[in-house]
Design a protein around this motif. Structure first.
Motif, mmCIF file in Angstrom:
data_model
loop_
_atom_site.group_PDB
_atom_site.id
_atom_site.type_symbol
_atom_site.label_atom_id
_atom_site.label_comp_id
_atom_site.label_asym_id
_atom_site.label_seq_id
_atom_site.Cartn_x
_atom_site.Cartn_y
_atom_site.Cartn_z
ATOM 1 N N LYS A 148 0.864 -1.179 0.000
ATOM 2 C CA LYS A 148 0.000 0.000 0.000
ATOM 3 C C LYS A 148 0.897 1.225 0.000
ATOM 4 N N LEU A 149 0.818 2.024 -1.053
ATOM 5 C CA LEU A 149 1.674 3.191 -1.219
ATOM 6 C C LEU A 149 0.840 4.447 -1.011
ATOM 7 N N SER A 150 1.204 5.227 -0.016
ATOM 8 C CA SER A 150 0.493 6.469 0.293
ATOM 9 C C SER A 150 1.331 7.643 -0.192
ATOM 10 N N MET A 151 0.849 8.337 -1.215
ATOM 11 C CA MET A 151 1.622 9.365 -1.893
ATOM 12 C C MET A 151 0.972 10.740 -1.710
ATOM 13 N N THR A 152 1.815 11.769 -1.588
ATOM 14 C CA THR A 152 1.352 13.149 -1.667
ATOM 15 C C THR A 152 2.220 13.864 -2.696
ATOM 16 N N ASP A 153 2.008 15.140 -2.845
ATOM 17 C CA ASP A 153 2.784 15.908 -3.826
ATOM 18 C C ASP A 153 4.268 15.976 -3.487
ATOM 19 N N SER A 154 4.632 15.683 -2.232
ATOM 20 C CA SER A 154 6.039 15.833 -1.857
ATOM 21 C C SER A 154 6.555 14.719 -0.948
ATOM 22 N N THR A 155 5.708 13.739 -0.616
ATOM 23 C CA THR A 155 6.131 12.668 0.295
ATOM 24 C C THR A 155 5.568 11.323 -0.161
ATOM 25 N N PHE A 156 6.094 10.257 0.460
ATOM 26 C CA PHE A 156 5.503 8.931 0.275
ATOM 27 C C PHE A 156 5.816 8.072 1.490
ATOM 28 N N ALA A 157 4.943 7.126 1.749
ATOM 29 C CA ALA A 157 5.141 6.140 2.806
ATOM 30 C C ALA A 157 4.540 4.831 2.325
ATOM 31 N N THR A 158 5.112 3.709 2.761
ATOM 32 C CA THR A 158 4.674 2.405 2.266
ATOM 33 C C THR A 158 4.319 1.477 3.412
ATOM 34 N N GLN A 159 3.418 0.534 3.129
ATOM 35 C CA GLN A 159 3.048 -0.503 4.082
ATOM 36 C C GLN A 159 2.906 -1.828 3.349
ATOM 37 N N LEU A 160 3.236 -2.915 4.032
ATOM 38 C CA LEU A 160 2.922 -4.250 3.541
ATOM 39 C C LEU A 160 1.701 -4.735 4.313
ATOM 40 N N GLY B 91 -0.759 -7.789 5.114
ATOM 41 C CA GLY B 91 -0.808 -9.240 5.046
ATOM 42 C C GLY B 91 -2.184 -9.757 4.681
ATOM 43 N N LEU B 92 -2.281 -11.069 4.454
ATOM 44 C CA LEU B 92 -3.537 -11.666 4.017
ATOM 45 C C LEU B 92 -4.667 -11.471 5.015
ATOM 46 N N ASP B 93 -4.324 -11.315 6.296
ATOM 47 C CA ASP B 93 -5.349 -11.103 7.316
ATOM 48 C C ASP B 93 -5.704 -9.630 7.492
ATOM 49 N N GLY B 94 -5.154 -8.771 6.629
ATOM 50 C CA GLY B 94 -5.443 -7.350 6.692
ATOM 51 C C GLY B 94 -4.572 -6.578 7.661
ATOM 52 N N LYS B 95 -3.701 -7.284 8.390
ATOM 53 C CA LYS B 95 -2.830 -6.609 9.341
ATOM 54 C C LYS B 95 -1.611 -6.025 8.634
ATOM 55 N N VAL B 96 -1.059 -4.975 9.219
ATOM 56 C CA VAL B 96 0.123 -4.320 8.658
ATOM 57 C C VAL B 96 1.367 -5.090 9.103
ATOM 58 N N LEU B 97 2.085 -5.648 8.148
ATOM 59 C CA LEU B 97 3.291 -6.407 8.462
ATOM 60 C C LEU B 97 4.536 -5.534 8.504
ATOM 61 N N ASP B 98 4.516 -4.419 7.803
ATOM 62 C CA ASP B 98 5.654 -3.499 7.821
ATOM 63 C C ASP B 98 5.194 -2.117 7.400
ATOM 64 N N SER B 99 5.795 -1.103 8.003
ATOM 65 C CA SER B 99 5.538 0.296 7.635
ATOM 66 C C SER B 99 6.864 1.014 7.474
ATOM 67 N N SER B 100 6.992 1.775 6.425
ATOM 68 C CA SER B 100 8.196 2.579 6.224
ATOM 69 C C SER B 100 8.034 3.906 6.949
ATOM 70 N N PRO B 101 9.130 4.645 7.113
ATOM 71 C CA PRO B 101 8.984 6.043 7.538
ATOM 72 C C PRO B 101 8.327 6.840 6.412
ATOM 73 N N MET B 102 7.957 8.060 6.698
ATOM 74 C CA MET B 102 7.494 8.955 5.641
ATOM 75 C C MET B 102 8.721 9.617 5.017
ATOM 76 N N TYR B 103 8.874 9.460 3.717
ATOM 77 C CA TYR B 103 10.018 10.024 3.005
ATOM 78 C C TYR B 103 9.600 11.259 2.226
ATOM 79 N N SER B 104 10.467 12.248 2.178
ATOM 80 C CA SER B 104 10.262 13.416 1.328
ATOM 81 C C SER B 104 10.923 13.180 -0.015
ATOM 82 N N CYS B 105 10.300 13.661 -1.072
ATOM 83 C CA CYS B 105 10.862 13.488 -2.408
ATOM 84 C C CYS B 105 12.153 14.287 -2.551
ATOM 85 N N HIS B 106 13.071 13.754 -3.336
ATOM 86 C CA HIS B 106 14.347 14.425 -3.554
ATOM 87 C C HIS B 106 14.166 15.708 -4.364
#
Length: 528
Positions: A499-511, A513-528
């Motif tokens: 699941k990729l959450s994007m804005t005009d200047s940032t992004f954050a990602t999540q994995l 799982g099959l049960d709907g739970k979040v298995l991993d979350s990234s920090p929020m990154y700012s675009c270069h």
């Protein structure tokens, strides 16, 4: 179907003596832990003999490996750490003469608890074992026949670490927001401790649980601009004990106008199976995509197995991920080249969606993001499809881009801790994308999830480089993972969808799982 029958007749008195001795040896080791649990294997003979058939509790279904090849293995995930005292193997005719039983805490590093060198098939009931771990693997080292290895049932017995546990984890501490946009909030906290082990965290927004995650980070999306939210977190352990909620914090989202949107992404998706088979994964990952309600769907190649004929796409992919065809931006993997005419089934199924600019590679825009879809088959030497024209096009496309954020996706990863490993042939793509200050690179090919910290051209940690994510867990059988790269932030051998959450200047990602739970979350990154 090949069958093997074995009759054994013993005097009643001897049976009673053996039974009493066995009962003593099996004390605290007779709880069946493996039935119905996630399982993967080194190979399968065909699509009807999948690894899950070895733990389904039925002696009329079986797993079978590829024929004529040593070694082969099958691995079951018990779901939590356990003391393993007994393993029972019900062999089909294709049995192992030589094999070993291994255990592991992480699914990567295994230790041997039993070696068998003189197996004769039928049923091997191995008792008195002394092992501890979450994963149990049977490794066949010498076949007893000219076939492969085949098990009616693999049964692991023992005691889970959480048995009888009533102590809750400690309350999570240090909850804070590490970033907020108009539609999302990124949270992090300090890990809780537990006498047995923490299994995950519930994230509460305004007092209501909105997600469960295995990590100590979470990206809360779909929020309203310029709104204040109250967050807290509580911990869970393997026995289901729950801590009190942490001290709450308040976070206010930014004002509107940041162009937020959500994408779903995965690669290595549709095995030749349908929802009628409980072991079939791509119908389950398609439901995750549906729950995300994404603005667009990205696929990172190997959309359809095995040879990606049009009939395969129509019979399998179309019935699950095909629901999102109109919003999908696909790229091909190596399996799309296996059709009688390479890419024909892929192009016939997706139509102009697959080649909007006349080639297997193209670019598209969403918000302030420029997305580049690449065909890495052109850069894999052993495929014989090298085409420098794509690299020239990529450089021209990057030079003409006017968007503030850049993401690229292609099948073969430059760096990977998975079964295929690093791919130097993809270096030309990676070097070009790093030089252009690309923000995010998505890949498939290896069937696992791996999120890297930002890296430079050499794969070293570098905040100015792109975040690379391998998302080859869309439905095809998982591959084993090996020692993680120095820049690996998280590696997981499990199915799910990005699941990729994007804005005009940032992004954050999540994995997810099959049960709907979040298995991993990234920090929020700012675009270069």
């Amino acid at each position: 179907m090949r069958l093997r029958l074995l009759a054994l007749v013993l005097p009643v008195g001897l049976l009673a003596a053996l039974g009493g001795s066995a009962a003593n040896a099996r004390t605290n080791a007779d709880t069946l832990l493996s039935q119905g649990k996630p399982v993967i294997a080194s190979s399968i003979e065909d699509d009807t003999l999948t690894a899950g058939k070895a733990v389904d509790g039925s002696t009329s279904t079986r797993w079978a490996s590829s024929e004529g090849v040593d070694p082969q293995w099958i691995r079951v995930d018990l779901g939590q750490a356990a003391t393993v005292g007994r393993v029972k193997l019900n062999w089909e005719a294709a049995y192992a003469k030589g094999y070993r039983i291994e255990v592991s805490d992480d699914g990567t590093t295994f230790s041997t608890i039993k070696t068998v060198a003189d197996g004769n098939g039928a049923t091997d009931d191995l008792t008195g074992l002394q092992g501890h771990g979450r994963y149990v693997r049977v490794v066949g080292t010498q076949r007893g026949t000219s076939y492969g290895y085949s098990l009616w049932e693999l049964e692991v017995y023992g005691t889970t670490d959480s048995s009888g546990d009533t102590q809750a984890p400690t309350v999570p501490a240090g909850l804070k927001s590490t970033g907020a946009t108009a539609t999302s909030v990124t949270l992090s906290w300090t890990a809780s401790t537990d006498n047995i082990g923490v299994s995950g965290y519930d994230v509460l927004r305004d007092g209501n649980a909105v997600a469960t995650t295995a990590s100590t980070q979470y990206n809360d999306t779909g929020l309203t601009a310029n709104t204040t939210y109250k967050y807290s977190v509580r911990a869970r352990d393997l026995a289901g004990n729950v801590s009190a909620a942490s001290e709450p914090i308040t976070v206010t989202t930014a004002t509107g106008g940041t162009g937020g949107f959500v994408l779903a992404a995965a690669g290595d998706i549709a095995d030749r199976c349908t929802a009628s088979d409980s072991d079939c994964i791509h119908p389950k990952t398609a439901k995750l995509v549906e729950a995300m309600n994404p603005a667009a769907v990205i696929t990172m190649g190997d959309n359809q197995y095995d040879d990606a004929h049009l009939s395969d796409f129509q019979n399998y992919y179309a019935k699950t991920w095909g629901k999102f065809k109109s919003i999908t931006h696909p790229i091909p993997g190596n399996h799309e080249t296996y059709d009688d005419t390479p890419f024909k089934g892929y192009r016939d199924y997706f139509g102009s969606i697959a080649t909007p600019q006349g080639k297997n590679y193209y670019s598209w825009n969403q918000g302030n993001w420029h997305f580049i879809a690449l065909d890495s088959n052109d850069f894999v030497k052993e495929e014989g499809l090298r085409e420098p024209a794509q690299l020239t096009w990529l450089k021209q496309d990057l030079a003409s881009n006017t968007k503030g954020c850049i993401a690229a996706y292609y099948h073969h990863p430059r760096f990977s801790s998975g079964d295929h490993g690093d791919n130097p042939d993809a270096d030309a793509l990676w070097q070009t994308l790093v030089s252009a200050r690309t923000d995010l690179v998505l890949n498939g090919h290896d069937h696992h999830y791996e999120r890297f910290l930002p890296q430079n051209a050499d794969g070293d940690k570098d905040a100015s480089g792109p975040v690379q994510i391998i998302g080859g867990m869309g439905g095809a059988p998982l591959y084993p993972v090996h020692a993680a790269h120095p820049a690996t932030a998280k590696i997981i051998s499990d199915f799910g969808v990005l699941k990729l959450s994007m804005t005009d200047s940032t992004f954050a990602t999540q994995l997810i799982g099959l049960d709907g739970k979040v298995l991993d979350s990234s920090p929020m990154y700012s675009c270069h």
